[in-house]
Motif scaffolding. Structure first.
Motif, short mmCIF file in Angstrom:
data_model
loop_
_atom_site.label_atom_id
_atom_site.label_comp_id
_atom_site.label_asym_id
_atom_site.label_seq_id
_atom_site.Cartn_x
_atom_site.Cartn_y
_atom_site.Cartn_z
N GLY A 341 0.82 -1.21 0.00
CA GLY A 341 0.00 0.00 0.00
C GLY A 341 0.85 1.26 0.00
N SER A 342 1.94 1.21 0.77
CA SER A 342 2.84 2.38 0.82
C SER A 342 3.49 2.62 -0.53
CB SER A 342 3.91 2.16 1.90
OG SER A 342 3.33 1.98 3.16
N ILE A 343 3.92 1.51 -1.18
CA ILE A 343 4.55 1.66 -2.49
C ILE A 343 3.57 2.28 -3.50
CG2 ILE A 343 5.50 0.39 -4.46
CD1 ILE A 343 7.41 0.60 -2.12
N VAL A 344 2.33 1.74 -3.48
CA VAL A 344 1.32 2.27 -4.40
C VAL A 344 1.03 3.73 -4.09
CG1 VAL A 344 -1.10 2.09 -5.09
CG2 VAL A 344 0.28 0.02 -4.82
N LEU A 345 0.88 4.04 -2.78
CA LEU A 345 0.59 5.41 -2.38
C LEU A 345 1.70 6.35 -2.77
CD1 LEU A 345 -1.28 7.38 -0.89
CD2 LEU A 345 -0.10 6.76 1.24
N LEU A 346 2.95 5.93 -2.50
CA LEU A 346 4.09 6.77 -2.84
C LEU A 346 4.19 6.95 -4.36
CD1 LEU A 346 6.76 5.42 -0.32
CD2 LEU A 346 5.58 7.62 -0.24
N GLY A 347 3.88 5.85 -5.09
CA GLY A 347 3.90 5.95 -6.54
C GLY A 347 2.86 6.94 -7.05
N MET A 348 1.67 6.88 -6.47
CA MET A 348 0.62 7.81 -6.87
C MET A 348 1.00 9.24 -6.53
SD MET A 348 -1.74 6.02 -8.34
CE MET A 348 -3.18 7.08 -8.31
N ILE A 349 1.59 9.40 -5.34
CA ILE A 349 1.99 10.76 -4.93
C ILE A 349 3.08 11.29 -5.88
CG2 ILE A 349 3.15 12.06 -3.11
CD1 ILE A 349 1.71 10.32 -1.08
N TYR A 350 4.05 10.40 -6.21
CA TYR A 350 5.13 10.84 -7.10
C TYR A 350 4.58 11.19 -8.49
CZ TYR A 350 9.45 10.90 -9.76
OH TYR A 350 10.48 11.28 -10.59
N ARG A 351 3.67 10.33 -8.98
CA ARG A 351 3.14 10.55 -10.32
C ARG A 351 2.38 11.86 -10.40
NH1 ARG A 351 -0.93 6.51 -13.71
NH2 ARG A 351 -1.14 7.87 -15.54
N TYR A 352 1.61 12.16 -9.38
CA TYR A 352 0.78 13.36 -9.39
C TYR A 352 1.34 14.46 -8.47
CZ TYR A 352 -2.60 10.31 -11.69
OH TYR A 352 -3.22 9.46 -12.57
N ARG A 353 2.64 14.41 -8.26
CA ARG A 353 3.24 15.35 -7.30
C ARG A 353 3.05 16.81 -7.72
NH1 ARG A 353 6.93 13.21 -10.59
NH2 ARG A 353 8.70 14.44 -11.38
N TRP A 354 3.19 17.04 -9.03
CA TRP A 354 3.06 18.44 -9.46
C TRP A 354 1.61 18.89 -9.45
CZ3 TRP A 354 7.08 21.15 -9.06
CH2 TRP A 354 8.35 20.60 -9.28
N LYS A 355 0.71 17.98 -9.75
CA LYS A 355 -0.71 18.32 -9.66
C LYS A 355 -1.10 18.64 -8.22
CE LYS A 355 -5.36 16.49 -10.42
NZ LYS A 355 -6.18 15.33 -10.87
N ILE A 356 -0.61 17.81 -7.28
CA ILE A 356 -0.92 18.02 -5.86
C ILE A 356 -0.38 19.37 -5.40
CG2 ILE A 356 -0.48 17.16 -3.53
CD1 ILE A 356 -0.41 14.32 -4.75
N ARG A 357 0.86 19.65 -5.79
CA ARG A 357 1.47 20.92 -5.36
C ARG A 357 0.74 22.10 -6.00
NH1 ARG A 357 7.94 20.37 -5.66
NH2 ARG A 357 7.79 22.27 -4.39
N TYR A 358 0.38 21.95 -7.27
CA TYR A 358 -0.33 23.02 -7.96
C TYR A 358 -1.67 23.31 -7.29
CZ TYR A 358 -3.23 25.25 -11.51
OH TYR A 358 -4.10 26.10 -12.17
N LEU A 359 -2.45 22.25 -7.04
CA LEU A 359 -3.75 22.44 -6.40
C LEU A 359 -3.60 23.04 -5.01
CD1 LEU A 359 -5.53 19.12 -7.47
CD2 LEU A 359 -5.89 21.41 -8.39
N TYR A 360 -2.57 22.61 -4.31
CA TYR A 360 -2.34 23.15 -2.96
C TYR A 360 -2.12 24.66 -3.02
CZ TYR A 360 0.30 24.42 1.21
OH TYR A 360 0.76 25.05 2.34
N TYR A 361 -1.24 25.10 -3.91
CA TYR A 361 -0.91 26.53 -3.96
C TYR A 361 -2.06 27.34 -4.53
CZ TYR A 361 3.85 25.41 -2.61
OH TYR A 361 4.96 24.99 -1.90
#
Length: 525
Positions: A341-361
């Motif tokens: 689960g951690s690997i999948v979660l980290l993979g998803m976070i890495y894949r969408y890292r820029w989207k997450i950061r963009y939405l956050y800001y």
């Protein structure tokens, strides 16, 4: 005359009672009163006027109240021989609520009033100051008042088994019912349908030696025994216990240390020998010398096999092996699931890292009012025509050429971080909000740009703006200041170069004129 045996009669009220009171009687047995000898025989009917005869619900004569007491409306009183010490009045089938009563001065130490139908004990009964033994068992009692035992301060033995006290005792959270009988040594509460007893129910019984709560409906022991320093025998057999809680086992361990002769009967319960109760089974194997009737105490395994707890050590060894392997398997599977689960979660976070950061800001900027949320009728107006993303090593080109050609000569409004960022704001928030309010984004691409963290941050924020806020509109325009081999470009930039617009800076007079003209057309169009 000292002893009177007059059981199995049907005495009526008469003057002879006064004569009896003057005799120095020590013992009297008047059990089985008012009981017909044959099934066809009818009980005696009251011969007195109806207003002087109190009947039970079945119409039988039971008690005749004196006319004087009735007229004066005073509390009923009972006179008994002053030297009487023992009374047996059992099996009379009297159906009465025991009210407040006054009893003449006496020396009664023993009362057996069992097998009647005294269904409610309100009292108090004044006064049995010498009473040490009281048997009120088998009376179908459902109620005991907090003051019933008020005037029996020397009571040592209390037998109230086979009643219906399970309806009232669980409500006595502060031990009020037994608070006046502090000298109790024996209590029998068996067969009372008790589901639980409050923690403080026995709080005044420090001298208790024998406590019987067997044949009830307890599924957990919730009362305190830590203060019972004289306890010799505790019977909790034939209840509904599946195990003994850790808190109760701790109490018993302390009692075992204080008194090596203490015995506890736990037989006849529904003990479960499963992995969750392995500590209980181990406890039984350690303290088995203190546990009575273990040869009658059965324990059910997971497969419904029943074993006797006299073999607690064998059962514990078996459970320890079974549960340890089972526990190891569960832990292993849980760790594997958590890892995957951690690997999948980290993979998803890495894949969408820029989207997450963009939405956050973006959300952060909207919250702080740096940018406005679009309305349902939004015809979007931009503050800047273009946001310029560049590295400091390329600032000479930006300030001397790009601003001169596009702002002064082209009439466009550009956003430059050194000039237009809001002082005091987080740099990442400044970048995101500035890109959001700019129509286009110009990337001044160079080797220095590729090596700069903030330049790559601006590029990725612009890409996220294009995808998630502009419905995949092409807002990125790249200017290559120098020749960069395809192998030097990151994959996501190389894909963008192949799919979208870019231009190389020619750095010659004629080429420059064409270059700036095309760039102005892109920004205005």
């Amino acid at each position: 005359m000292r002893n009177v045996f007059a059981a199995d009669n049907q005495f009526s009220f008469g003057g002879f009672i006064k004569d009896v009171l003057n005799i120095s009687i020590h013992f009297v047995n008047v059990s089985n009163m008012f009981t017909p000898h044959y099934p066809i025989e009818k009980p005696e009917i009251c011969d007195f006027p109806e207003d002087r005869c109190i009947r039970s619900e079945d119409g039988h004569k039971r008690y005749l109240q004196s006319l004087e007491e009735e007229q004066n409306n005073i509390q009923p009183s009972i006179s008994i021989p002053p030297n009487m010490t023992k009374v047996i009045y059992r099996g009379c089938n009297l159906r009465f609520e025991i009210p407040f009563l006054r009893v003449s001065s006496n020396k009664v130490k023993f009362i057996d009033a069992s097998f009647n139908i005294f269904y409610s004990w309100k009292g108090p009964v004044k006064s049995f100051n010498y009473l040490e033994y009281l048997d009120m068992s088998n009376n179908f009692c459902t109620n005991v008042s907090n003051n019933f035992f008020l005037r029996v301060p020397n009571l040592k033995n209390l037998y109230v088994q086979n009643n219906l006290l399970g309806f009232v005792l669980p409500k006595d959270t502060d031990g009020a019912i037994l608070r006046y009988v502090k000298k109790l040594q024996v209590i029998n509460l068996a067969y009372n349908r008790i589901q639980r007893l409050p923690w403080k129910f026995f709080k005044q019984q420090r001298l208790l030696r024998k406590l019987n709560i067997s044949n009830n409906m307890l599924n957990n022991i919730t009362f305190d025994i830590s203060h019972m320093d004289h306890l010799m025998y505790l019977d909790i057999s034939k209840n509904r216990l599946s195990f003994l809680s850790q808190s109760f086992r701790d109490q018993l361990q302390e009692k075992f240390k204080q008194n090596e002769k203490l015995k506890v009967d736990i037989s006849g319960n529904n003990f479960q020998c499963i992995c969750d109760n392995v500590d209980f089974v181990q406890w039984v194997s350690i303290y088995h010398p203190h546990l009575d009737n273990l040869h009658l105490t059965r324990c059910q395994l997971k497969d419904r096999t029943k074993l006797y707890l006299k073999e607690a050590q064998y059962i514990y060894d078996m459970l320890r092996k079974e549960c340890s392997s089972y526990t190891a398997l569960v832990i292993g599977i849980a760790i594997l699931i958590a890892f995957c689960g951690s690997i999948v979660l980290l993979g998803m976070i890495y894949r969408y890292r820029w989207k997450i950061r963009y939405l956050y800001y973006i959300i952060k900027s909207k919250y702080h009012g740096t940018i406005k949320a679009p309305s349902s009728t939004d015809t979007r107006e931009y503050k800047y025509d273009a946001f310029i993303s560049y590295d400091e090593n390329d600032s000479n080109f930006v300030h001397n050429n790009l601003l001169h050609q596009l702002e002064r000569d082209g009439g466009l409004k550009l956003c430059i971080h050194k000039r237009d960022f809001v002082p005091g704001n987080d740099i990442a928030a400044n970048i995101t909000s500035s890109i959001h309010v700019s129509r286009k984004v110009i990337i001044v691409m160079s080797c220095h740009f590729l090596e700069s963290y903030w330049c790559m941050f601006e590029y990725n924020m612009a890409r996220m703006e294009s995808i998630y806020s502009r419905d995949k509109e092409n807002i990125l325009f790249m200017i290559f200041l120098e020749q960069i081999q395809p192998g030097q470009l990151p994959l996501h930039i190389l894909e963008l170069v192949q799919d979208q617009s870019y231009i190389e800076y020619p750095n010659d007079e004629y080429g420059n004129t064409v270059f700036w003209g095309k760039l102005r057309d892109v920004l205005v169009g």
